[in-house]
Design an enzyme around this catalytic site. Structure first.
Site, PDB file in Angstrom:
ATOM      1  N   ALA A   1     -21.861  46.688  -9.139  1.00 38.52           N
ATOM      2  CA  ALA A   1     -20.388  46.653  -7.968  1.00 38.52           C
ATOM      3  C   ALA A   1     -21.411  46.940  -7.326  1.00 38.52           C
ATOM      4  CB  ALA A   1     -18.890  47.667  -8.259  1.00 38.52           C
TER       5      ALA A   1
ATOM      6  N   GLY B   1     -20.662  45.528 -12.762  1.00 38.62           N
ATOM      7  CA  GLY B   1     -19.945  44.261 -12.072  1.00 38.62           C
ATOM      8  C   GLY B   1     -19.998  43.060 -12.221  1.00 38.62           C
TER       9      GLY B   1
ATOM     10  N   GLU C   1     -18.377  42.283 -15.937  1.00 34.44           N
ATOM     11  CA  GLU C   1     -17.376  41.687 -16.054  1.00 34.44           C
ATOM     12  C   GLU C   1     -16.933  40.772 -15.379  1.00 34.44           C
ATOM     13  OE1 GLU C   1     -17.717  45.718 -14.212  1.00 34.44           O
ATOM     14  OE2 GLU C   1     -15.696  46.709 -15.512  1.00 34.44           O
TER      15      GLU C   1
ATOM     16  N   GLU D   1     -22.362  51.979 -16.103  1.00 29.01           N
ATOM     17  CA  GLU D   1     -22.184  52.671 -14.927  1.00 29.01           C
ATOM     18  C   GLU D   1     -21.764  53.738 -15.634  1.00 29.01           C
ATOM     19  OE1 GLU D   1     -20.891  49.649 -15.908  1.00 29.01           O
ATOM     20  OE2 GLU D   1     -20.022  49.317 -14.874  1.00 29.01           O
TER      21      GLU D   1
HETATM   22  N1  COA Z   1     -25.378  47.876  -5.527  1.00 28.15           N
HETATM   23  C1  COA Z   1     -26.617  47.839  -4.390  1.00 28.15           C
HETATM   24  N2  COA Z   1     -27.484  47.958  -4.620  1.00 28.15           N
HETATM   25  C2  COA Z   1     -27.870  47.446  -5.356  1.00 28.15           C
HETATM   26  C3  COA Z   1     -27.874  47.576  -7.106  1.00 28.15           C
HETATM   27  C4  COA Z   1     -25.976  47.954  -7.090  1.00 28.15           C
HETATM   28  N3  COA Z   1     -25.899  47.372  -7.764  1.00 28.15           N
HETATM   29  N4  COA Z   1     -28.221  47.168  -7.972  1.00 28.15           N
HETATM   30  C5  COA Z   1     -29.470  47.033  -7.079  1.00 28.15           C
HETATM   31  N5  COA Z   1     -28.940  46.932  -5.748  1.00 28.15           N
HETATM   32  C6  COA Z   1     -30.818  46.667  -4.266  1.00 28.15           C
HETATM   33  C7  COA Z   1     -31.024  47.959  -4.587  1.00 28.15           C
HETATM   34  O1  COA Z   1     -30.939  49.188  -3.731  1.00 28.15           O
HETATM   35  C8  COA Z   1     -32.554  47.567  -3.881  1.00 28.15           C
HETATM   36  O2  COA Z   1     -32.899  47.875  -2.151  1.00 28.15           O
HETATM   37  P1  COA Z   1     -33.536  48.023  -1.441  1.00 28.15           P
HETATM   38  O3  COA Z   1     -34.944  47.190  -1.369  1.00 28.15           O
HETATM   39  O4  COA Z   1     -32.665  48.337   0.045  1.00 28.15           O
HETATM   40  O5  COA Z   1     -33.777  49.439  -1.888  1.00 28.15           O
HETATM   41  C9  COA Z   1     -32.827  46.317  -4.543  1.00 28.15           C
HETATM   42  O6  COA Z   1     -31.131  45.788  -4.577  1.00 28.15           O
HETATM   43  C10 COA Z   1     -33.730  45.648  -5.354  1.00 28.15           C
HETATM   44  O7  COA Z   1     -33.184  46.458  -6.812  1.00 28.15           O
HETATM   45  P2  COA Z   1     -34.359  47.536  -7.398  1.00 28.15           P
HETATM   46  O8  COA Z   1     -33.990  48.454  -8.285  1.00 28.15           O
HETATM   47  O9  COA Z   1     -35.772  47.292  -6.760  1.00 28.15           O
HETATM   48  O10 COA Z   1     -35.134  45.947  -8.343  1.00 28.15           O
HETATM   49  P3  COA Z   1     -35.600  46.257  -9.246  1.00 28.15           P
HETATM   50  O11 COA Z   1     -36.091  45.192  -9.853  1.00 28.15           O
HETATM   51  O12 COA Z   1     -36.701  47.820  -9.361  1.00 28.15           O
HETATM   52  O13 COA Z   1     -34.413  47.233 -10.975  1.00 28.15           O
HETATM   53  C11 COA Z   1     -32.146  46.298 -11.553  1.00 28.15           C
HETATM   54  C12 COA Z   1     -33.397  45.880 -10.632  1.00 28.15           C
HETATM   55  C13 COA Z   1     -31.149  45.854 -11.492  1.00 28.15           C
HETATM   56  C14 COA Z   1     -32.678  47.342 -13.089  1.00 28.15           C
HETATM   57  C15 COA Z   1     -31.677  48.392 -10.381  1.00 28.15           C
HETATM   58  O14 COA Z   1     -32.018  47.476  -9.284  1.00 28.15           O
HETATM   59  C16 COA Z   1     -30.782  48.909 -11.039  1.00 28.15           C
HETATM   60  O15 COA Z   1     -30.305  49.193 -11.942  1.00 28.15           O
HETATM   61  N6  COA Z   1     -29.651  48.541 -10.655  1.00 28.15           N
HETATM   62  C17 COA Z   1     -28.468  49.256 -10.612  1.00 28.15           C
HETATM   63  C18 COA Z   1     -27.515  48.458 -11.748  1.00 28.15           C
HETATM   64  C19 COA Z   1     -26.063  49.039 -11.890  1.00 28.15           C
HETATM   65  O16 COA Z   1     -25.835  50.581 -12.453  1.00 28.15           O
HETATM   66  N7  COA Z   1     -25.213  47.602 -11.681  1.00 28.15           N
HETATM   67  C20 COA Z   1     -24.111  49.102 -12.565  1.00 28.15           C
HETATM   68  C21 COA Z   1     -23.452  49.599 -10.656  1.00 28.15           C
HETATM   69  S1  COA Z   1     -21.683  50.114 -10.581  1.00 28.15           S
END
Ligand code: COA
Length: 257
Positions: A66, A111, A114, A134
């Site tokens: 999400a 999400g 999910e 989460e």
């Molecule tokens: N919501 C909003 N934006 C998200 C996102 C999310 N769940 N997951 C990734 N993004 C965005 C990042 O903020 C980033 O945006 P930016 O370029 O404007 O800074 C872009 O997507 C790329 O993500 P980034 O973190 O730079 O990529 P990465 O390869 O270094 O890491 C992940 C990948 C998936 C490990 C990392 O993005 C992450 O942990 N995301 C969140 C996952 C999460 O907690 N999901 C559950 C949400 S309830």
């Protein structure tokens, strides 16, 4: 409806929905959830030719969860609405009758995990990373992960994943039954299309009824589930597809349905 955050393609009997917001790793905001819902409705109810649906993501993520930027300042009642919306959309995916294959091309987190859980079959790329992170954000899964993950992989593994927030790789996901199969990344879509086409070549009403009976029966006791099965089995004999399937077998030809 014009889509901004997803794309929709129909290849003969297979509908393909691609989550297409790669700059945010296909994170789910309200607009994306509504588009996904609309696309699923189109394929389920407005495209009789489509028999199987594939869900996948553009770029390095299936769906990275999400949208955290949207959720960060949400008041509790907005958060409740957001959870309700996600649950409703995923419930529709799970319960509409056409089979849905998740082609998990990369990160399937929160999400995203999910969403994959709401599908009937999950095929993972060997690059996929799956998790419910989460708790790292001070929340719990809100799009039915606490419920579907534990039903699919068992309570112990679900608790481990949800309490630690750790991501697991595709091989580990396979070993706990979270995905059906792992394939090399460059073969993922072809593999899923072949699988979808195989399912699409079977008796279409039989496949739909099988999905429905399995889904309903797993929530009921054995006697209730087998009773659903008996009624659905008999319904197959009312569709014309049963006659075509059986006559085709006896006449040594392919059924035409
Ligand atoms: N919501 C909003 N934006 C998200 C996102 C999310 N769940 N997951 C990734 N993004 C965005 C990042 O903020 C980033 O945006 P930016 O370029 O404007 O800074 C872009 O997507 C790329 O993500 P980034 O973190 O730079 O990529 P990465 O390869 O270094 O890491 C992940 C990948 C998936 C490990 C990392 O993005 C992450 O942990 N995301 C969140 C996952 C999460 O907690 N999901 C559950 C949400 S309830």
């Amino acid at each position: 409806m014009e889509f901004k955050n997803i794309s929709l393609e129909i290849r003969e009997r297979v509908g393909i929905i691609k989550m297409n917001r790669p700059d945010a790793l296909n994170a789910l905001n309200t607009e994306t959830l509504l588009e996904l819902s609309q696309a699923m409705h189109n394929l389920s109810f407005e495209n009789e030719n489509v028999r199987v649906i594939i869900l996948t993501g553009e770029g390095k993520a299936f769906v990275a969860g999400a949208d955290i930027a949207v959720m960060k300042d949400m008041p509790p009642l907005k958060a409740r609405e957001f959870s309700h919306l996600g649950q409703r959309v995923f419930h529709f995916i799970a319960t509409q009758e056409k089979p849905v294959i998740a082609a998990v091309n990369g990160f399937a987190l929160g999400g995203g995990c999910e969403l994959a859980l709401a599908c009937d079959i999950r095929i993972a790329s060997d690059k996929a990373k799956i998790g419910q992170p989460e708790v790292n954000l001070g929340i719990i899964p809100g799009f039915a992960g606490t419920q579907r993950l534990s039903r699919l992989v068992g309570i112990a593994k679900a608790k481990e994943m949800i309490f630690t927030g750790d991501m697991i790789d595709a091989t580990t996901a396979l070993s706990i039954g979270l995905v059906n199969q792992v394939v090399p990344a460059d073969q993922l879509m072809n593999f899923c299309l072949e699988l979808a086409n195989k399912i699409a070549s079977k008796g279409p009403t039989a496949v739909k009824l099988a999905k429905t009976v399995i889904n309903q029966g797993i929530q009921a006791n054995l006697a209730t589930g087998t009773s659903y099965e008996k009624e659905a089995f008999s319904l197959c004999f009312a569709t014309g597809e049963q006659k075509e399937g059986m006559y085709a077998f006896l006449e040594k030809r392919k059924p035409n349905w």
